[in-house]
Design an enzyme around this catalytic site. Structure first.
Site, PDB file in Angstrom:
ATOM      1  CG  PHE A 174      -1.941  -0.915   1.415  1.00 39.56           C
ATOM      2  CD1 PHE A 174      -3.089  -0.822   0.653  1.00 39.56           C
ATOM      3  CD2 PHE A 174      -1.832  -1.957   2.323  1.00 39.56           C
ATOM      4  CE1 PHE A 174      -4.120  -1.738   0.799  1.00 39.56           C
ATOM      5  CE2 PHE A 174      -2.856  -2.874   2.477  1.00 39.56           C
ATOM      6  CZ  PHE A 174      -4.002  -2.770   1.710  1.00 39.56           C
ATOM      7  CB  SER A 226      -5.635   4.339  -8.777  1.00 42.02           C
ATOM      8  OG  SER A 226      -6.610   5.317  -8.991  1.00 42.02           O
ATOM      9  CE1 TYR A 273      -1.535   7.723  -6.166  1.00 42.38           C
ATOM     10  CE2 TYR A 273      -3.507   8.246  -7.436  1.00 42.38           C
ATOM     11  CZ  TYR A 273      -2.850   7.455  -6.512  1.00 42.38           C
ATOM     12  OH  TYR A 273      -3.502   6.390  -5.941  1.00 42.38           O
ATOM     13  CE  LYS A 291      -0.968   4.080  -6.579  1.00 39.92           C
ATOM     14  NZ  LYS A 291      -0.327   3.228  -5.587  1.00 39.92           N
ATOM     15  CG  PHE A 301     -13.560   1.970  -9.041  1.00 41.98           C
ATOM     16  CD1 PHE A 301     -12.848   0.786  -9.272  1.00 41.98           C
ATOM     17  CD2 PHE A 301     -13.951   2.711 -10.135  1.00 41.98           C
ATOM     18  CE1 PHE A 301     -12.549   0.347 -10.563  1.00 41.98           C
ATOM     19  CE2 PHE A 301     -13.674   2.272 -11.435  1.00 41.98           C
ATOM     20  CZ  PHE A 301     -12.975   1.093 -11.644  1.00 41.98           C
ATOM     21  NE  ARG A 318     -11.077  17.730  -8.106  1.00 41.87           N
ATOM     22  CZ  ARG A 318     -11.110  16.830  -7.117  1.00 41.87           C
ATOM     23  NH1 ARG A 318     -10.792  17.185  -5.873  1.00 41.87           N
ATOM     24  NH2 ARG A 318     -11.465  15.587  -7.338  1.00 41.87           N
TER      25      ARG A 318
HETATM   26  P1  NAD Z   1      -2.494   6.541   3.001  1.00 44.67           P
HETATM   27  O1  NAD Z   1      -1.665   7.721   2.686  1.00 44.67           O
HETATM   28  O2  NAD Z   1      -3.471   6.641   4.111  1.00 44.67           O
HETATM   29  O3  NAD Z   1      -1.562   5.265   3.267  1.00 44.67           O
HETATM   30  C1  NAD Z   1      -0.318   5.109   2.646  1.00 44.67           C
HETATM   31  C2  NAD Z   1       0.682   4.788   3.758  1.00 44.67           C
HETATM   32  O4  NAD Z   1       1.972   4.584   3.167  1.00 44.67           O
HETATM   33  C3  NAD Z   1       0.828   5.908   4.779  1.00 44.67           C
HETATM   34  O5  NAD Z   1       0.700   5.364   6.087  1.00 44.67           O
HETATM   35  C4  NAD Z   1       2.228   6.461   4.545  1.00 44.67           C
HETATM   36  O6  NAD Z   1       2.798   6.946   5.725  1.00 44.67           O
HETATM   37  C5  NAD Z   1       2.943   5.240   3.983  1.00 44.67           C
HETATM   38  N1  NAD Z   1       4.097   5.526   3.097  1.00 44.67           N
HETATM   39  C6  NAD Z   1       4.130   6.343   2.023  1.00 44.67           C
HETATM   40  N2  NAD Z   1       5.353   6.318   1.463  1.00 44.67           N
HETATM   41  C7  NAD Z   1       6.110   5.466   2.200  1.00 44.67           C
HETATM   42  C8  NAD Z   1       7.448   5.004   2.120  1.00 44.67           C
HETATM   43  N3  NAD Z   1       8.277   5.437   1.157  1.00 44.67           N
HETATM   44  N4  NAD Z   1       7.885   4.121   3.043  1.00 44.67           N
HETATM   45  C9  NAD Z   1       7.054   3.668   4.029  1.00 44.67           C
HETATM   46  N5  NAD Z   1       5.777   4.063   4.152  1.00 44.67           N
HETATM   47  C10 NAD Z   1       5.313   4.952   3.237  1.00 44.67           C
HETATM   48  O7  NAD Z   1      -3.238   6.119   1.639  1.00 44.67           O
HETATM   49  P2  NAD Z   1      -4.404   5.053   1.402  1.00 44.67           P
HETATM   50  O8  NAD Z   1      -5.625   5.794   1.013  1.00 44.67           O
HETATM   51  O9  NAD Z   1      -4.449   4.085   2.503  1.00 44.67           O
HETATM   52  O10 NAD Z   1      -3.852   4.371   0.068  1.00 44.67           O
HETATM   53  C11 NAD Z   1      -3.105   3.174   0.090  1.00 44.67           C
HETATM   54  C12 NAD Z   1      -2.677   2.843  -1.331  1.00 44.67           C
HETATM   55  O11 NAD Z   1      -3.829   2.746  -2.166  1.00 44.67           O
HETATM   56  C13 NAD Z   1      -1.782   3.892  -1.971  1.00 44.67           C
HETATM   57  O12 NAD Z   1      -0.806   3.262  -2.763  1.00 44.67           O
HETATM   58  C14 NAD Z   1      -2.745   4.677  -2.848  1.00 44.67           C
HETATM   59  O13 NAD Z   1      -2.095   5.277  -3.930  1.00 44.67           O
HETATM   60  C15 NAD Z   1      -3.707   3.596  -3.290  1.00 44.67           C
HETATM   61  N6  NAD Z   1      -5.028   4.110  -3.683  1.00 44.67           N
HETATM   62  C16 NAD Z   1      -5.742   4.867  -2.795  1.00 44.67           C
HETATM   63  C17 NAD Z   1      -6.980   5.391  -3.186  1.00 44.67           C
HETATM   64  C18 NAD Z   1      -7.779   6.262  -2.257  1.00 44.67           C
HETATM   65  O14 NAD Z   1      -8.681   6.950  -2.731  1.00 44.67           O
HETATM   66  N7  NAD Z   1      -7.525   6.273  -0.953  1.00 44.67           N
HETATM   67  C19 NAD Z   1      -7.499   5.114  -4.465  1.00 44.67           C
HETATM   68  C20 NAD Z   1      -6.750   4.318  -5.334  1.00 44.67           C
HETATM   69  C21 NAD Z   1      -5.508   3.814  -4.922  1.00 44.67           C
HETATM   70  N1  UFG Z   2     -15.564  16.964  -5.184  1.00 46.42           N
HETATM   71  C1  UFG Z   2     -16.278  18.113  -4.922  1.00 46.42           C
HETATM   72  N2  UFG Z   2     -15.849  18.915  -3.922  1.00 46.42           N
HETATM   73  C2  UFG Z   2     -14.763  18.635  -3.160  1.00 46.42           C
HETATM   74  C3  UFG Z   2     -14.037  17.449  -3.432  1.00 46.42           C
HETATM   75  C4  UFG Z   2     -14.464  16.650  -4.467  1.00 46.42           C
HETATM   76  O1  UFG Z   2     -17.285  18.402  -5.594  1.00 46.42           O
HETATM   77  O2  UFG Z   2     -14.422  19.420  -2.267  1.00 46.42           O
HETATM   78  C5  UFG Z   2     -16.031  16.082  -6.284  1.00 46.42           C
HETATM   79  C6  UFG Z   2     -14.992  15.914  -7.352  1.00 46.42           C
HETATM   80  O3  UFG Z   2     -15.091  16.944  -8.300  1.00 46.42           O
HETATM   81  C7  UFG Z   2     -15.382  14.558  -7.917  1.00 46.42           C
HETATM   82  C8  UFG Z   2     -15.935  13.797  -6.714  1.00 46.42           C
HETATM   83  O4  UFG Z   2     -16.245  14.800  -5.749  1.00 46.42           O
HETATM   84  O5  UFG Z   2     -16.399  14.719  -8.832  1.00 46.42           O
HETATM   85  C9  UFG Z   2     -14.945  12.829  -6.107  1.00 46.42           C
HETATM   86  O6  UFG Z   2     -13.727  13.504  -5.886  1.00 46.42           O
HETATM   87  P1  UFG Z   2     -12.545  12.896  -5.008  1.00 46.42           P
HETATM   88  O7  UFG Z   2     -11.454  13.928  -4.975  1.00 46.42           O
HETATM   89  O8  UFG Z   2     -13.065  12.419  -3.712  1.00 46.42           O
HETATM   90  O9  UFG Z   2     -12.123  11.602  -5.823  1.00 46.42           O
HETATM   91  P2  UFG Z   2     -11.596  11.432  -7.323  1.00 46.42           P
HETATM   92  O10 UFG Z   2     -12.593  10.571  -8.035  1.00 46.42           O
HETATM   93  O11 UFG Z   2     -11.254  12.714  -7.932  1.00 46.42           O
HETATM   94  O12 UFG Z   2     -10.223  10.633  -7.105  1.00 46.42           O
HETATM   95  C10 UFG Z   2     -10.074   9.591  -6.145  1.00 46.42           C
HETATM   96  C11 UFG Z   2      -8.639   9.598  -5.607  1.00 46.42           C
HETATM   97  C12 UFG Z   2      -7.676   9.234  -6.706  1.00 46.42           C
HETATM   98  C13 UFG Z   2      -8.069   7.916  -7.309  1.00 46.42           C
HETATM   99  C14 UFG Z   2      -9.506   7.935  -7.765  1.00 46.42           C
HETATM  100  C15 UFG Z   2      -9.893   6.542  -8.173  1.00 46.42           C
HETATM  101  O13 UFG Z   2      -8.308  10.875  -5.101  1.00 46.42           O
HETATM  102  O14 UFG Z   2      -6.394   9.073  -6.166  1.00 46.42           O
HETATM  103  O15 UFG Z   2     -10.369   8.357  -6.711  1.00 46.42           O
HETATM  104  O16 UFG Z   2     -11.129   6.530  -8.778  1.00 46.42           O
HETATM  105  F1  UFG Z   2      -7.266   7.651  -8.358  1.00 46.42           F
END
Ligand code: NAD
Ligand code: UFG
Length: 338
Positions: A81, A125, A149, A153, A178, A292
């Site tokens: 992760f 993602s 970003y 991925k 998602f 945005r």
């Molecule tokens: P998060 O930031 O809460 O968790 C990531 C963790 O990785 C954190 O605890 C951070 O401290 C740690 N980390 C980052 N770089 C590091 C490094 N070099 N060494 C050790 N630890 C490190 O994010 P999350 O939402 O839990 O996401 C987890 C994974 O899922 C990420 O790879 C993210 O890109 C991916 N992802 C998240 C979302 C989302 O919307 N949350 C969507 C798609 C993919």
């Molecule tokens: N949005 C608002 N107001 C806000 C924040 C978001 O209207 O203050 C809207 C955005 O325009 C979008 C929707 O809410 O239409 C969802 O936005 P998010 O920023 O919550 O999520 P995204 O779909 O843009 O992206 C997220 C993660 C990405 C990941 C993706 C995967 O941030 O890292 O989901 O589908 F790649």
């Protein structure tokens, strides 16, 4: 059976996955450098489950550190992760994103190969689908990715595909998430963004609790039924359970494969706001503003492959996602900082 190494296990999705792993009897080792998290989440995972995890603080790019973790422990498989995930920030400091997200992966895979550990689940993602036509399925070619970003991925997926072609002993599953929202039902762990949130649900929570004055809905003129963007929100606990299903598949699989983890259902920004107000019984102060940059109008998954091949399906609905997010927020108004 050896342990599951969870990199980034102190983070939002990692901590919820650790709960599920411990609850199904696995030994868990966590690595994190707390760049976006804190030790408190590790304590709380242990508190929820009544079980212990091993924890190592360090950076995934540090090969000596990784070797020491692998030599001290019997690692069976890895869920990776750890990474940086803020889309906007990645446009400002792209090198930090390429360095962190790609060098971590390379250091991890080299170390795993050195210790003959070749079972890996990787967090990808839905962003890699770019401008494809939803519902997105895993056979689609990647679309136009609009930020560094997302490109990390995509590149990580390519690196892992090449690795599996070069050595048939690897078992690699890519999970394309998602939009994870929600929190564990205990209210003890959840998403704890630093500073002003970028994502919709964390922003809603800060407005609902009175920390931020108003939510801006980014765009009301999209070609969708109510004019706002549609996303596939998935409960983080469902997502975490998807990793348990992926680990089961790793045991009887060699090669490289990709799975979407979503619900398959789209929900607009206004629908999410209305549902939140209804189930959490709060009025949200919001207004509809400009679009945005980089937002796609509609994004949702075709989840049939994960359903058939991982035997996994998301079960929580949007109402439950809102309820659990709100419980986490009101129980922890300052997140993990008490
Ligand atoms: P998060 O930031 O809460 O968790 C990531 C963790 O990785 C954190 O605890 C951070 O401290 C740690 N980390 C980052 N770089 C590091 C490094 N070099 N060494 C050790 N630890 C490190 O994010 P999350 O939402 O839990 O996401 C987890 C994974 O899922 C990420 O790879 C993210 O890109 C991916 N992802 C998240 C979302 C989302 O919307 N949350 C969507 C798609 C993919
Ligand atoms: N949005 C608002 N107001 C806000 C924040 C978001 O209207 O203050 C809207 C955005 O325009 C979008 C929707 O809410 O239409 C969802 O936005 P998010 O920023 O919550 O999520 P995204 O779909 O843009 O992206 C997220 C993660 C990405 C990941 C993706 C995967 O941030 O890292 O989901 O589908 F790649």
């Amino acid at each position: 059976m050896g342990s599951v190494l969870v990199t980034g296990g102190a983070g939002y999705i990692g901590s919820h996955t650790c709960v599920e792993l411990l609850e199904c009897g696995r030994e868990v080792i966590v690595i994190d450098n707390f760049v976006n998290s804190s030790y408190e989440s590790i304590k709380r995972v242990q508190d929820i489950t009544g079980k212990k995890m091993k924890f190592f603080e360090g950076d995934m790019r540090d090969r000596d550190f990784l070797r020491s973790v692998f030599s001290e422990n019997e690692v069976d498989s890895v869920i990776h992760f750890a990474g940086l995930k803020a889309v906007g920030e990645s446009c400002e400091v792209p090198l930090e994103y390429y360095d962190n997200n790609l060098n971590s992966l390379i250091a991890l895979c080299e170390t795993m190969a050195g210790f003959n550990v070749k079972k890996l689940v990787f967090s990808s993602s839905a962003t890699v689908y770019g401008d494809n036509q939803p519902p997105y399925n895993e056979n689609m070619k990647p679309g136009l990715i609009t930020n560094p970003y997302g490109r990390t991925k995509y590149m990580a997926e390519q690196i892992l595909s090449d690795l599996s072609i070069s050595d048939g002993e690897w078992s690699i599953l890519i999970l394309r998430y998602f939009n994870p929202i929600g929190a564990h039902e205990s209210g003890k762990i959840g998403e704890d963004p630093k500073g002003i949130p970028n994502n919709l649900m964390p922003y809603i929570l800060k407005v609902a609790i009175g920390e931020l004055p108003e939510l801006k809905v980014f765009g009301g003129d999209y070609k969708t039924p109510d004019g706002t963007c549609i996303r596939d929100y998935i409960h983080v606990v469902d997502l975490a359970k998807g990793h348990i299903s992926a680990l089961k598949k790793l045991d009887k699989f060699k090669g490289f494969d990709i799975y979407n983890l979503g619900t398959g259902k789209g929900c607009s920004v206004l629908e999410l706001i209305n549902k939140f107000e209804e189930v959490c019984k709060v009025n949200l102060n919001y207004s509809v503003g400009d679009r945005r940059d980089g937002d796609l109008p509609v994004c949702f998954a075709d989840t049939s492959k994960a359903e058939k091949q991982l035997n996994w399906k998301a079960k929580y609905d949007i109402g439950r996602m809102c309820e659990d997010s709100w419980r986490w927020q009101i129980s922890n108004p300052k997140g993990y900082k008490r």
